[in-house]
Scaffold this motif. Structure first.
Motif, PDB file in Angstrom:
ATOM      1  N   ILE B 137      29.468  43.424  39.545  1.00 28.46           N
ATOM      2  CA  ILE B 137      30.336  43.760  39.247  1.00 28.46           C
ATOM      3  C   ILE B 137      31.479  42.553  38.786  1.00 28.46           C
ATOM      4  O   ILE B 137      32.232  41.583  39.628  1.00 28.46           O
ATOM      5  N   GLU B 138      32.230  42.630  37.501  1.00 32.98           N
ATOM      6  CA  GLU B 138      33.466  41.945  37.559  1.00 32.98           C
ATOM      7  C   GLU B 138      34.823  42.623  37.550  1.00 32.98           C
ATOM      8  O   GLU B 138      34.719  43.605  37.059  1.00 32.98           O
ATOM      9  N   ALA B 139      36.110  42.243  37.435  1.00 39.31           N
ATOM     10  CA  ALA B 139      37.192  42.972  37.400  1.00 39.31           C
ATOM     11  C   ALA B 139      38.074  42.513  36.877  1.00 39.31           C
ATOM     12  O   ALA B 139      38.531  41.495  37.074  1.00 39.31           O
ATOM     13  N   VAL B 140      39.085  42.556  35.558  1.00 42.36           N
ATOM     14  CA  VAL B 140      40.391  42.252  35.422  1.00 42.36           C
ATOM     15  C   VAL B 140      41.435  42.916  35.088  1.00 42.36           C
ATOM     16  O   VAL B 140      41.955  43.858  35.391  1.00 42.36           O
ATOM     17  N   SER B 141      42.361  42.714  36.274  1.00 43.66           N
ATOM     18  CA  SER B 141      43.287  43.352  36.947  1.00 43.66           C
ATOM     19  C   SER B 141      45.214  42.435  36.654  1.00 43.66           C
ATOM     20  O   SER B 141      45.140  41.669  36.363  1.00 43.66           O
ATOM     21  N   LYS B 142      45.849  43.551  35.696  1.00 46.13           N
ATOM     22  CA  LYS B 142      47.144  43.131  35.047  1.00 46.13           C
ATOM     23  C   LYS B 142      48.122  43.504  36.356  1.00 46.13           C
ATOM     24  O   LYS B 142      48.083  44.562  36.648  1.00 46.13           O
ATOM     25  N   LEU B 143      48.893  42.464  36.454  1.00 49.16           N
ATOM     26  CA  LEU B 143      49.737  42.696  37.865  1.00 49.16           C
ATOM     27  C   LEU B 143      51.487  42.404  36.969  1.00 49.16           C
ATOM     28  O   LEU B 143      51.358  41.880  36.338  1.00 49.16           O
ATOM     29  N   ARG B 144      52.054  43.106  37.195  1.00 49.26           N
ATOM     30  CA  ARG B 144      53.728  42.964  36.199  1.00 49.26           C
ATOM     31  C   ARG B 144      54.647  42.030  37.544  1.00 49.26           C
ATOM     32  O   ARG B 144      54.383  42.302  39.095  1.00 49.26           O
ATOM     33  N   VAL B 145      54.506  41.092  37.145  1.00 51.82           N
ATOM     34  CA  VAL B 145      55.675  40.357  37.587  1.00 51.82           C
ATOM     35  C   VAL B 145      56.727  39.800  37.381  1.00 51.82           C
ATOM     36  O   VAL B 145      56.821  40.420  36.181  1.00 51.82           O
ATOM     37  N   ILE B 146      57.961  39.949  38.512  1.00 52.22           N
ATOM     38  CA  ILE B 146      59.103  38.707  38.098  1.00 52.22           C
ATOM     39  C   ILE B 146      59.735  37.843  37.737  1.00 52.22           C
ATOM     40  O   ILE B 146      59.340  37.691  39.559  1.00 52.22           O
ATOM     41  N   HIS B 147      59.985  36.814  37.203  1.00 49.58           N
ATOM     42  CA  HIS B 147      60.335  35.123  37.509  1.00 49.58           C
ATOM     43  C   HIS B 147      62.128  35.136  36.806  1.00 49.58           C
ATOM     44  O   HIS B 147      61.987  35.464  35.869  1.00 49.58           O
TER      45      HIS B 147
END
Lengths: 200, 291
Positions: B137-147
């Motif tokens: 199984i594979e997963a794609v995770s989207k993370l909220r980032v601040i730069h």
């Protein structure tokens, strides 16, 4: 004589190795039941924390008891971290905070009265073995939360789904029997709003 | 002689442990919980609504339903329930019914996707295809980032690995840098990082263990497959994380990919609605030859 002790030592070592096998399906099913009971405990504590008619001391004790259900803080890179609770609202707001901070927020809610409703037992996934030797599962339950002002008008309401990461830590609970067993702890939690309740 | 007796006693203790059955141990384990009578405070509990039962709450539950092995709520199929929920109908309920591609055209024709789904369900049912418990199984995770006060999304791809002793863990295999990171800095793992395997069920809580881990280590290295570290996107993101200019705030969403044989791949997303067709559902059926 030393040879005899050496042979006996090897014998004991081999018995102990056999006494700590992977947990079988029946035993893991028992721990599913224990997880459901732990979730019931957590729900009891959350109800206590949110109950404004109780003395603050009792509600603070409920926080301590709720936090005790979670994995103890562990140290990484010199920092102590506790599990996170991530709350996601349908308006897009997402916030991840440590477990104790989440319960403290619940203690300080501005509503005059809080009503929390749960639905049947939690759904617990099968336990999977991790590379740390612990067993991991996920417990899911639904919760309805309503907040009222002093006139009894509902000013906030939502129905949420909570997913709790459950870790069965291998511990010598029955050490006197030479038996390895698991102790259940909660880890990270996601709280996701499934529906905002109309009426506010 | 005394030592010999101690040794023989120790062997005896080990044998007691071996002979202990689950039913003998379990009641005391189950009793190791809160005495709710002492603490109970008007806990209100209602009967579950139908959608709460039907919602696919875990990926393992999705797999059990795909394989036609479990009813909603985890109960095993019986001969009569198998008749009531034949596999083709059961499989169809695992697709997101709100997908616009399932809507017929004005002329009453079904879309190409809809035809593909029909073909897939027919193939799986006819050949009794199942998802293995050790499926890659594979997963794609989207993370909220601040730069530098700018918000963006960091995309991380993870894969579930299985060891010979039936343990499993997640590891990052790819990092796609957020667009706000314009500088092309380089970074490298020094090889001394202790590998931190993410628990096998991390995906069920939006990879929060990864979020905490990235906050602790300020590095992807402990969570990364060593083959993936040459990637430029990773190097740039790693450098920003290490120098403290990139802050990872939360995990926004997770998508799961499950291969079905060599020809198909299922894309799962979580649909949190208060209706029976909800939870982990198939959001896309990918024919690998056309990928």
């Amino acid at each position: 004589m030393p040879k005899l002790y050496y042979i006996l030592f090897l014998l004991i070592a081999s018995f102990h190795l056999q006494a700590q096998p992977d947990l079988n399906k029946e035993r893991l099913a028992e721990f599913k039941i224990l997880t459901e009971q732990r979730v019931n405990d957590l729900q009891e504590y959350i109800t206590q924390i949110g109950n404004k008619s109780l003395p603050i001391e009792q509600r603070q004790i409920a926080i301590d008891l709720a936090v005790d259900l979670f994995e103890k803080d562990y140290e990484v890179n010199g920092k102590r971290r506790s599990p996170y609770i991530q709350v996601s609202r349908r308006n897009g707001m997402v916030e991840a905070i440590p477990v104790r901070a989440y319960f403290n927020n619940l203690l300080g809610v501005k509503f005059d009265k809080v009503e929390i409703t749960y639905y049947d037992a939690a759904a617990v996934s099968d336990f999977e073995k991790g590379t740390d030797g612990n067993y991991h599962a996920t417990a899911t339950y639904f919760q309805q939360f309503k907040g009222f002002d002093n006139s009894g008008k509902m000013i906030y309401g939502s129905r949420d789904r909570k997913d709790i990461r459950v870790t069965g830590k291998s511990m010598a609970v029955y050490k006197n029997l030479g038996k390895e067993d698991l102790k259940i702890f909660f880890g990270d939690v996601t709280v996701r709003e499934t529906i905002p309740i109309k009426g506010y | 002689m005394r030592l010999l007796l101690i040794v023989l006693w120790a062997i005896g203790s080990s044998l007691v442990g071996l002979g202990q059955s689950v039913s003998e141990i379990a009641p005391s384990v189950v009793a190791d919980t809160l005495n709710t009578k002492e603490f109970s405070q008007k806990l209100v509990r209602n009967e579950s609504k139908p959608y709460m039962m039907w919602q696919v709450k875990h990926v393992s539950e999705f797999i059990a339903r795909f394989n036609h092995e479990a009813l909603p709520g985890g109960k095993k199929f019986t001969d009569s329930s198998r008749m009531e929920y034949p596999r083709d109908m059961y499989l169809r309920r695992l697709f997101n019914e709100d997908d616009v591609r399932f809507k017929r055209t004005r002329l009453g024709l079904s879309s190409l996707y809809s035809q593909q789904v029909d073909e897939f369900i027919n193939t799986v049912t006819t050949h009794d295809i199942k998802i293995s418990s050790q499926s890659p199984i594979e997963a794609v995770s989207k993370l909220r980032v601040i730069h530098h006060h700018l918000t963006d999304t960091l995309v991380v791809k993870l894969r579930k690995y299985y060891t010979a002793d039936s343990a499993s863990y997640w590891q990052i295999v790819q990092v796609k840098r957020p667009q706000v990171l314009r500088d092309s800095q380089s970074a490298a793992c020094d090889g001394l990082e202790k590998q931190q395997d993410l628990p096998p069920n991390s995906h069920e809580v939006n990879f929060l263990p990864l979020l905490r881990g990235l906050s602790d280590y300020r590095s992807f290295c402990p969570f990364m497959n060593s083959d993936s570290r040459l990637n430029k996107d990773w190097q740039c993101t790693e450098a920003a994380l290490r120098n403290g200019t990139l802050h990872i705030e939360s995990v926004v969403s997770t998508t799961i990919y499950i291969p079905i044989g060599t020809e198909w791949q299922l894309e799962l997303n979580e649909f949190l609605y208060e209706k029976e067709n909800s939870g982990w559902l198939i959001s896309n059926l990918i024919q690998l030859a056309h990928k």
